[in-house]
Each structure stands twice: as C-alpha cells, then as structure tokens.
Scaffold this motif. Structure first.
Motif, PDB file in Angstrom:
ATOM      1  N   PHE A 169       6.054  -3.582 -12.062  1.00  0.00           N
ATOM      2  CA  PHE A 169       5.705  -4.941 -12.495  1.00  0.00           C
ATOM      3  C   PHE A 169       4.293  -4.987 -13.082  1.00  0.00           C
ATOM      4  CE2 PHE A 169       8.370  -4.978  -8.717  1.00  0.00           C
ATOM      5  CZ  PHE A 169       9.419  -5.788  -9.078  1.00  0.00           C
ATOM      6  N   GLN A 170       4.056  -6.016 -13.870  1.00  0.00           N
ATOM      7  CA  GLN A 170       2.719  -6.153 -14.452  1.00  0.00           C
ATOM      8  C   GLN A 170       1.663  -6.342 -13.356  1.00  0.00           C
ATOM      9  OE1 GLN A 170       2.323  -9.402 -17.236  1.00  0.00           O
ATOM     10  NE2 GLN A 170       0.143  -9.007 -17.575  1.00  0.00           N
ATOM     11  N   PHE A 171       2.008  -7.175 -12.359  1.00  0.00           N
ATOM     12  CA  PHE A 171       1.015  -7.476 -11.308  1.00  0.00           C
ATOM     13  C   PHE A 171       1.305  -6.704 -10.024  1.00  0.00           C
ATOM     14  CE2 PHE A 171       1.084 -11.249 -14.101  1.00  0.00           C
ATOM     15  CZ  PHE A 171      -0.213 -11.161 -14.576  1.00  0.00           C
ATOM     16  N   TYR A 172       1.832  -5.526 -10.170  1.00  0.00           N
ATOM     17  CA  TYR A 172       2.074  -4.538  -9.082  1.00  0.00           C
ATOM     18  C   TYR A 172       3.050  -5.021  -8.026  1.00  0.00           C
ATOM     19  CZ  TYR A 172      -2.751  -4.556 -10.857  1.00  0.00           C
ATOM     20  OH  TYR A 172      -3.846  -4.723 -11.634  1.00  0.00           O
ATOM     21  N   ASN A 173       2.817  -6.261  -7.531  1.00  0.00           N
ATOM     22  CA  ASN A 173       3.707  -6.851  -6.527  1.00  0.00           C
ATOM     23  C   ASN A 173       3.903  -5.975  -5.295  1.00  0.00           C
ATOM     24  OD1 ASN A 173       4.182  -9.329  -7.735  1.00  0.00           O
ATOM     25  ND2 ASN A 173       5.769  -8.486  -9.051  1.00  0.00           N
ATOM     26  N   LEU A 174       2.790  -5.501  -4.765  1.00  0.00           N
ATOM     27  CA  LEU A 174       2.865  -4.777  -3.489  1.00  0.00           C
ATOM     28  C   LEU A 174       2.845  -5.808  -2.360  1.00  0.00           C
ATOM     29  CD1 LEU A 174       0.310  -1.889  -4.179  1.00  0.00           C
ATOM     30  CD2 LEU A 174       2.797  -1.824  -4.411  1.00  0.00           C
ATOM     31  N   ILE A 175       3.403  -5.423  -1.218  1.00  0.00           N
ATOM     32  CA  ILE A 175       3.384  -6.342  -0.068  1.00  0.00           C
ATOM     33  C   ILE A 175       2.015  -6.188   0.607  1.00  0.00           C
ATOM     34  CG2 ILE A 175       4.531  -7.012   2.093  1.00  0.00           C
ATOM     35  CD1 ILE A 175       6.494  -7.153  -0.270  1.00  0.00           C
ATOM     36  N   PRO A 176       1.228  -7.263   0.642  1.00  0.00           N
ATOM     37  CA  PRO A 176      -0.169  -7.116   1.077  1.00  0.00           C
ATOM     38  C   PRO A 176      -0.368  -6.663   2.528  1.00  0.00           C
ATOM     39  CG  PRO A 176       0.388  -9.425   0.718  1.00  0.00           C
ATOM     40  CD  PRO A 176       1.527  -8.635   0.203  1.00  0.00           C
ATOM     41  N   VAL A 177       0.625  -6.952   3.393  1.00  0.00           N
ATOM     42  CA  VAL A 177       0.434  -6.579   4.805  1.00  0.00           C
ATOM     43  C   VAL A 177       0.885  -5.155   5.101  1.00  0.00           C
ATOM     44  CG1 VAL A 177       0.477  -8.899   5.805  1.00  0.00           C
ATOM     45  CG2 VAL A 177       2.636  -7.687   5.402  1.00  0.00           C
ATOM     46  N   LEU A 178       1.385  -4.475   4.076  1.00  0.00           N
ATOM     47  CA  LEU A 178       1.838  -3.092   4.279  1.00  0.00           C
ATOM     48  C   LEU A 178       0.871  -2.125   3.620  1.00  0.00           C
ATOM     49  CD1 LEU A 178       5.683  -3.469   3.581  1.00  0.00           C
ATOM     50  CD2 LEU A 178       4.481  -3.650   5.756  1.00  0.00           C
ATOM     51  N   THR A 179       0.706  -0.962   4.235  1.00  0.00           N
ATOM     52  CA  THR A 179      -0.157   0.073   3.653  1.00  0.00           C
ATOM     53  C   THR A 179       0.539   0.658   2.422  1.00  0.00           C
ATOM     54  OG1 THR A 179       0.862   1.795   4.969  1.00  0.00           O
ATOM     55  CG2 THR A 179      -1.066   0.707   5.934  1.00  0.00           C
ATOM     56  N   ALA A 180      -0.207   1.484   1.704  1.00  0.00           N
ATOM     57  CA  ALA A 180       0.377   2.142   0.527  1.00  0.00           C
ATOM     58  C   ALA A 180       1.624   2.924   0.948  1.00  0.00           C
ATOM     59  CB  ALA A 180      -0.651   3.079  -0.099  1.00  0.00           C
ATOM     60  N   PHE A 181       1.505   3.629   2.070  1.00  0.00           N
ATOM     61  CA  PHE A 181       2.641   4.412   2.575  1.00  0.00           C
ATOM     62  C   PHE A 181       3.833   3.493   2.839  1.00  0.00           C
ATOM     63  CE2 PHE A 181       5.293   6.231   5.817  1.00  0.00           C
ATOM     64  CZ  PHE A 181       5.341   7.586   5.548  1.00  0.00           C
ATOM     65  N   GLU A 182       3.572   2.388   3.554  1.00  0.00           N
ATOM     66  CA  GLU A 182       4.668   1.489   3.946  1.00  0.00           C
ATOM     67  C   GLU A 182       5.282   0.788   2.733  1.00  0.00           C
ATOM     68  OE1 GLU A 182       2.994   0.385   8.413  1.00  0.00           O
ATOM     69  OE2 GLU A 182       2.381  -0.809   6.680  1.00  0.00           O
ATOM     70  N   ASN A 183       4.435   0.477   1.742  1.00  0.00           N
ATOM     71  CA  ASN A 183       4.969  -0.128   0.524  1.00  0.00           C
ATOM     72  C   ASN A 183       5.922   0.817  -0.190  1.00  0.00           C
ATOM     73  OD1 ASN A 183       4.177  -2.859  -0.626  1.00  0.00           O
ATOM     74  ND2 ASN A 183       2.248  -2.202   0.320  1.00  0.00           N
ATOM     75  N   VAL A 184       5.520   2.094  -0.250  1.00  0.00           N
ATOM     76  CA  VAL A 184       6.368   3.076  -0.938  1.00  0.00           C
ATOM     77  C   VAL A 184       7.634   3.337  -0.113  1.00  0.00           C
ATOM     78  CG1 VAL A 184       6.446   5.446  -1.835  1.00  0.00           C
ATOM     79  CG2 VAL A 184       4.350   4.103  -2.064  1.00  0.00           C
ATOM     80  N   GLU A 185       7.480   3.222   1.198  1.00  0.00           N
ATOM     81  CA  GLU A 185       8.616   3.496   2.088  1.00  0.00           C
ATOM     82  C   GLU A 185       9.676   2.383   2.041  1.00  0.00           C
ATOM     83  OE1 GLU A 185       7.659   3.411   6.209  1.00  0.00           O
ATOM     84  OE2 GLU A 185       9.232   4.800   6.791  1.00  0.00           O
ATOM     85  N   LEU A 186       9.241   1.205   1.608  1.00  0.00           N
ATOM     86  CA  LEU A 186      10.102   0.007   1.670  1.00  0.00           C
ATOM     87  C   LEU A 186      11.519   0.237   1.115  1.00  0.00           C
ATOM     88  CD1 LEU A 186       9.604  -2.794   2.848  1.00  0.00           C
ATOM     89  CD2 LEU A 186       8.879  -3.548   0.591  1.00  0.00           C
ATOM     90  N   PRO A 187      11.663   0.776  -0.111  1.00  0.00           N
ATOM     91  CA  PRO A 187      13.044   0.949  -0.626  1.00  0.00           C
ATOM     92  C   PRO A 187      13.852   1.966   0.190  1.00  0.00           C
ATOM     93  CG  PRO A 187      11.412   1.299  -2.363  1.00  0.00           C
ATOM     94  CD  PRO A 187      10.657   1.200  -1.092  1.00  0.00           C
ATOM     95  N   LEU A 188      13.138   2.870   0.862  1.00  0.00           N
ATOM     96  CA  LEU A 188      13.850   3.894   1.634  1.00  0.00           C
ATOM     97  C   LEU A 188      14.437   3.342   2.935  1.00  0.00           C
ATOM     98  CD1 LEU A 188      11.468   6.975   1.228  1.00  0.00           C
ATOM     99  CD2 LEU A 188      13.540   6.451  -0.043  1.00  0.00           C
ATOM    100  N   LEU A 189      13.964   2.149   3.345  1.00  0.00           N
ATOM    101  CA  LEU A 189      14.520   1.532   4.564  1.00  0.00           C
ATOM    102  C   LEU A 189      15.991   1.162   4.354  1.00  0.00           C
ATOM    103  CD1 LEU A 189      11.609  -0.848   5.661  1.00  0.00           C
ATOM    104  CD2 LEU A 189      12.144   1.419   6.522  1.00  0.00           C
ATOM    105  N   LEU A 190      16.369   1.085   3.088  1.00  0.00           N
ATOM    106  CA  LEU A 190      17.762   0.732   2.792  1.00  0.00           C
ATOM    107  C   LEU A 190      18.665   1.966   2.772  1.00  0.00           C
ATOM    108  CD1 LEU A 190      16.990  -1.711  -0.164  1.00  0.00           C
ATOM    109  CD2 LEU A 190      17.522  -2.327   2.189  1.00  0.00           C
ATOM    110  N   THR A 191      18.069   3.131   2.904  1.00  0.00           N
ATOM    111  CA  THR A 191      18.859   4.376   2.874  1.00  0.00           C
ATOM    112  C   THR A 191      19.116   4.859   4.304  1.00  0.00           C
ATOM    113  OG1 THR A 191      16.937   5.825   2.867  1.00  0.00           O
ATOM    114  CG2 THR A 191      17.682   5.010   0.723  1.00  0.00           C
ATOM    115  N   LYS A 192      19.885   5.914   4.391  1.00  0.00           N
ATOM    116  CA  LYS A 192      20.177   6.434   5.733  1.00  0.00           C
ATOM    117  C   LYS A 192      19.237   7.585   6.107  1.00  0.00           C
ATOM    118  CE  LYS A 192      24.924   4.959   5.902  1.00  0.00           C
ATOM    119  NZ  LYS A 192      26.309   5.294   5.608  1.00  0.00           N
ATOM    120  N   LEU A 193      18.156   7.722   5.374  1.00  0.00           N
ATOM    121  CA  LEU A 193      17.227   8.830   5.647  1.00  0.00           C
ATOM    122  C   LEU A 193      16.557   8.649   7.004  1.00  0.00           C
ATOM    123  CD1 LEU A 193      15.424   9.146   2.180  1.00  0.00           C
ATOM    124  CD2 LEU A 193      17.209  10.624   3.098  1.00  0.00           C
ATOM    125  N   SER A 194      16.281   9.802   7.638  1.00  0.00           N
ATOM    126  CA  SER A 194      15.583   9.750   8.923  1.00  0.00           C
ATOM    127  C   SER A 194      14.105   9.433   8.665  1.00  0.00           C
ATOM    128  CB  SER A 194      15.698  11.080   9.646  1.00  0.00           C
ATOM    129  OG  SER A 194      14.982  12.057   8.918  1.00  0.00           O
TER     130      SER A 194
END
Lengths: 386, 226
Positions: free
Chosen positions: B92-117
């Motif tokens: 997105f143009q304005f990044y749209n990161l979730i402010p209460v999550l760290t960089a790691f947690e923001n990147v991890e967000l889409p992976l919460l929808l997967t079955k990865l450990s």
C-alpha cells in the motif's frame, strides 16, 4: 504470535480508555451485585420457606388472633404432622431502635416445626421446662453479647408491662439462608399473665404453623382447615409458608420491583459503556480491518477479533467488579444491623447473573462493530478517514 | 503458457449518492508470468480500481478477471479471501502496518491463516525480513521505523506467503527519493531474482521506468499513451 495476543494488544491499545471501561463495568457489576443482594435479602424469608409448612391466620387480617382451641382441630386434619403456634410480642428491648422479632411460641413444638433453628438437646429440654425462659438466635446473642443464663428484660407494648426472660438456649441457623435474629419464649408465660391481667386477650394465638407430611397436598389440607372454621367468629386463611411470606412482601413489592428494574438498567448502562468503547475501537481500525481482509482474513476471523476483545474487556470488568463485591458485601453485612437484613450474603446466583450479564454484554456490544467491520468493503475501508 | 493475469471485457462503476459513476470501460488486458508492469494515469482514471480487481479486493460489474486460471470475479467473499491469502501480496502507499504489532508480528500476520507451525512461521518471517534487509529491526514497532523501513516491512509482509503476484498501489508515493529508490530496487529484485509477477500503480515516471511495460489508463480506458 497468536490471535489471542492480537486481541490482548488491541484491547490495550488505548490503555486509559480500556481501563476506564473496565472500571465502569466493575462499578456497574458492584452496583448490580449489591442491588441483587438487597433484593435477595428482602426475599430471604420467602426463599427460606419450607415446602412442608403451612401458615394458618385470621382470614380478615394477620393482626387479628385465632383461638387456641383451633390447635387440636387442626391437628386432626389428615396429613397434618404437627402444629405449632406463635404470637407477635414485639416490646422494647434496651430502646426502640433495637428491632428483632420477639415471639411467644409453643415451646413444645416450635423447634420441631423449625428444624433449621439448631438447639442442643440440653438447651431445648431446659427451655421446655422453664416457663419464663427464652431462646435467642446466635446473631442476637452475638450482637447484644448475651449468654445462657442472662436475663432479658423487655418493656411490653402490645402486651404492656415489664417482662423478664432467662436465656436458656442460643440457636444456630442451619445455613446462611436461615434467620439467626429471632427471640422465642413460652406462649404459656404470656397467656398466664394475660389471664391474670387482661383476661379478654387470653387464649388467643397469632397464627398456626402446620407441618404437613406431603407438600404436594398443601392446597388440599389448607382448604380442609379453612373449611373447618368457615362461618365461625374467626375464619382462617391457610396457605403455604412461602405464600404467607410473599404476602408480607406484597406491601413492599414496588420497592423490590424498582430495585430489580434498576439492577437491569445497570446492565444496560454497562452495555452502553462497552458498546461505545467497541464502536470507537472498531471505527478507528476501519483501515486495519481492510488491510486484514486484503491479507485474507475472513469474516470469521474479524468477528473473532472484535468479539474476543469485547469479551476480554467485559470479563476483566466483571472480574474486577466481583473482586470488589465480595469485601463490599461482607462490609455491608457487618455494618447493616443484623435485625434489619438478617440474611445479607452474596448468593451464587448473583455471581452467576453478574458474570453471565458481563458475557452477554460482551457479545451484544460487539454486534454493531462486527456488522460494520464486515459490511465495509475493503476499498471503502482504505478510503476511510477516522 | 497462458498469461498469468487476464482481464476480459471488464467494466466497473461505483454508486455514490444514487449516482452511478463509471470507472472502467470494457478493459481487456493480459500480463505474462514474471513480468513487471506499471499502470499510469491521472487521478481518477481507474488505475487503482483495476489493480484492486486484479488483487481480488473488488469485483467488476461486468467481465472476467482470471488470475492463474481462476476466474476470481466469480468467487464468493470467503473463497476470495482464501484466494488472496494464497496468491496476492499487496503493498500500500501508506504501508498500513498494524501499529501495535512489531515488524516481526506484522510480517507474521498473513501466516496466521496458514497451517504452519510457530517455528516454520518464524523461519518464513526471518527470511522475508532478510530479503528486505530488516532482519535486525524485527522487534521494532512501526512508529520506531522510518517511512522507507515501514514500506520494506510491508513488502516483507506481502512476500512472506510466497504469493504468485505482487501488486503495489503507489508503493513509493509516500517516500522520499532515496527510500523510493530502495523500494524500487527491492521490487526489481523480487521480479528478477524471485520471478514474481509485479504490477504497480504509480504517478512517478521514474518508478514506472523500472517496469518492463507501462500501461496507461485514462477515463477508464486503456490507452496507448497519455
């Protein structure tokens, strides 16, 4: 990271707002709990009623007496196990502000009919033998620092004169729903004096307490008793102890209803407080929800996040409220005179109601924000300026 | 091999206050796998709408949007959400990161929808952050990062699920020249090194120059040039 962590982080995003919401819920839970406890205390007599006890009183009004000789007739009604009787004595003990029930009772049967008043065998035997003796509840004994052998002097009002009683028993309430503030003495003691001083008032009892074998037959037995005294000078009205107690409360039913209504109004207020917080939170996160939808989060996920946050806040609020409620109720029960509300305890049902209400509020408060989050299209979410 | 993105007779209009506003008019377009394309056009021309249709965050009123053989315009909301999670990385143009999550947690967000450990998720997130050069900032919150760094975290979030296509809506629009250059280099790298199909919408001719092909949109129509 787990979804719970995100719920937790979201809930604490505006710490002050969340704290104030939790505090608001806690205060409302406290108010709800206290009101419910007062209502419960008010209804304690009804709740403590026994299913196998009937009360027979003068049909015209409770204040008119019944003849003593009804006792044997009532005893002969099939299904009646035992008959006791009582007279409201009242009088002034120490001063007029010291209120607790003082009754002249049938010493022989009173404690058989009321097994929830626990007396030792010795105490009961002594009480039965001595006509000028009395039994007091443990709460009264504690409040006035009374012990066995002490003399209680009461200035009569309904029955004028000075009356002295020797305490021969201190009964313990069977459980916390039993009143421990009563004072019971021999009806014979009262009647003997009336025969001497005021013979026209002698030979009467206030009401009969009838122990029946089968509670399922209470209506039938009541009808039989009342039929026996139909068209007499003192017709009876016989009903279950519960109905009798409810009749007493009828005069204050408006207050109880108001308190009941108020306790549920409080639930409504909590709902508005939490609902407002959740609506504000969801509104502020409109773009974030759009981002999450873009990343593949479904309606189910967003519902879980918003509902989870709402439940988390309401749960914390209700826990905080309950933590405050226990000591407050304890405090109130020691401050409020025992004889005003003999039973003032936090009932499990109040706790269940408070927690259930908090959970329900958590769910209801999240409905609107969930609907809004799900209804907003992703593209509209990105255009949203909060 | 058929093009990875096929736009067939797509029209789109919005209703605003009972007025129907046409945005795209019968668009036909194809993008081959592994391409880097830029969409340019004046404000309100419909380029972001077209990008949204390709990314599956909006639906056409008419026509088909076929991505990797799936007609995504025919999918329901739930299926489309799953499809986006598996196939599209969005910047997105304005990044749209979730402010209460760290960089790691923001990147991890889409992976919460997967079955990865948890361990697998960690590995994927670290790899993505390494690609964007921010492995050492993974515990930082968005407010502790510069605009360029935030956008790099957003790119890491877009690539962490290894999507088929990466779409960017003005990915350099909110950045200074140097940061924008870093982001464009990163997008080029994702295209060349990781063979990702990249499609960006931009106003910036320098950004568009990085693309293999530039397509122009004006008043809802694809045009040869502006």
């Amino acid at each position: 990271m787990r979804v719970f962590k995100l719920i937790f982080k979201n809930a604490l995003r505006h710490k002050l707002r969340t704290l104030l919401t939790i505090l608001g819920i806690a205060i409302a839970v406290v108010a709800f709990g206290i009101l419910r406890t007062v209502v419960t205390a008010w209804n304690a007599g009804v709740d403590a009623s026994s299913a196998n006890r009937l009360i027979s009183r003068q049909a015209v009004s409770f204040i008119f007496p019944l003849p003593y000789n009804y006792r044997d007739k009532i005893s002969r009604v099939p299904g009646v196990e035992q008959v006791a009787f009582a007279n409201w004595f009242q009088g002034v003990y120490i001063d007029k502000n010291q209120f607790f029930p003082r009754l002249a009772v049938d010493a022989e049967t009173m404690f058989d009919v009321y097994p929830e008043f626990i007396l030792t065998k010795n105490e009961l035997e002594t009480f039965k033998k001595e006509k000028n003796s009395c039994v007091v509840g443990a709460d009264i004994a504690k409040q006035y620092k009374l012990k066995l052998g002490d003399i209680m002097t009461i200035e009569g009002d309904i029955y004028p004169g000075q009356w002295q009683f020797v305490i021969r028993g201190i009964y313990k309430p069977r459980d916390n729903t039993t009143d421990g503030t009563g004072m019971y003495f021999h009806w014979d003691y009262l009647n003997d004096r009336l025969e001497a001083d005021d013979p026209l008032r002698a030979g009467d009892v206030g009401w009969y307490i009838i122990k029946i074998k089968d509670p399922a037959r209470s209506a039938e037995i009541s009808e039989q008793i009342d039929a026996m005294f139909k068209n007499s000078n003192a017709e009876t009205k016989t009903e279950t102890e519960r109905a009798f107690q409810q009749g007493f409360l009828a005069s204050t039913s408006a207050i109880i209803t108001a308190m009941n209504v108020l306790s549920f109004v409080i639930i409504g207020i909590i709902m508005l407080v939490l609902g407002n917080t959740m609506i504000m939170s969801a509104r502020e996160r409109t773009r974030e929800y759009a981002v999450m939808k873009t990343l593949g989060f479904s309606a189910k996920h967003l519902t879980g996040l918003i509902l989870g946050e709402s439940l988390f806040i309401s749960f914390l609020g209700s826990c905080a409220g309950l933590l405050l409620l226990f000591p407050l109720i304890d405090g109130f029960s020691t401050v409020i005179p025992k004889n005003f509300f003999p039973i003032f305890t936090l009932e499990p049902i109040t706790i269940v109601l408070a927690v259930s209400a908090a959970i329900m509020i958590g769910i209801i408060s999240s409905i609107f924000p969930i609907q809004k989050a799900l209804r907003t299209k992703i593209v509209d979410g990105f255009r949203f300026v909060g | 091999m058929p093009p990875v993105i096929q736009i067939q007779n797509v029209s789109k209009s919005y209703t605003r206050d009972s007025f129907e506003i046409p945005v795209l008019n019968n668009i036909n377009m194809e993008i081959e796998e592994g391409e880097f394309q830029a969409l340019m056009g004046p404000s309100g021309s419909g380029k972001t709408t077209l990008l949204n249709l390709i990314a599956g965050i909006d639906k056409p009123n008419k026509g088909k949007v076929i991505v990797a053989g799936t007609d995504i315009s025919a999918l329901n909301e739930s299926a489309l959400a799953k499809w986006r999670a598996n196939n599209v990385g969005f910047i997105f143009q304005f990044y749209n990161l979730i402010p209460v999550l760290t960089a790691f947690e923001n990147v991890e967000l889409p992976l919460l929808l997967t079955k990865l450990s948890k361990a697998e998720r960690k590995k994927h997130v670290e790899t993505a952050l390494e690609i964007v050069g921010l492995k050492d900032r993974m515990k930082h919150y968005p407010k502790q990062l510069s605009g360029g760094q935030e956008q790099r975290v957003a790119i890491a979030r877009a690539i962490v699920t290894d999507p088929l296509i990466i779409v960017g809506d003005e990915p350099t629009g909110d950045l200074d020249k140097n940061s924008a250059e870093e982001i464009l280099l990163l997008l080029e790298r994702l295209n060349k090194e990781f063979k990702k199909t990249v499609l960006i919408v931009t106003h910036d001719p320098h950004a568009a120059d990085r693309a293999h092909q530039i397509k122009y949109i004006d008043k809802g129509d694809l045009v040869e040039a502006l």
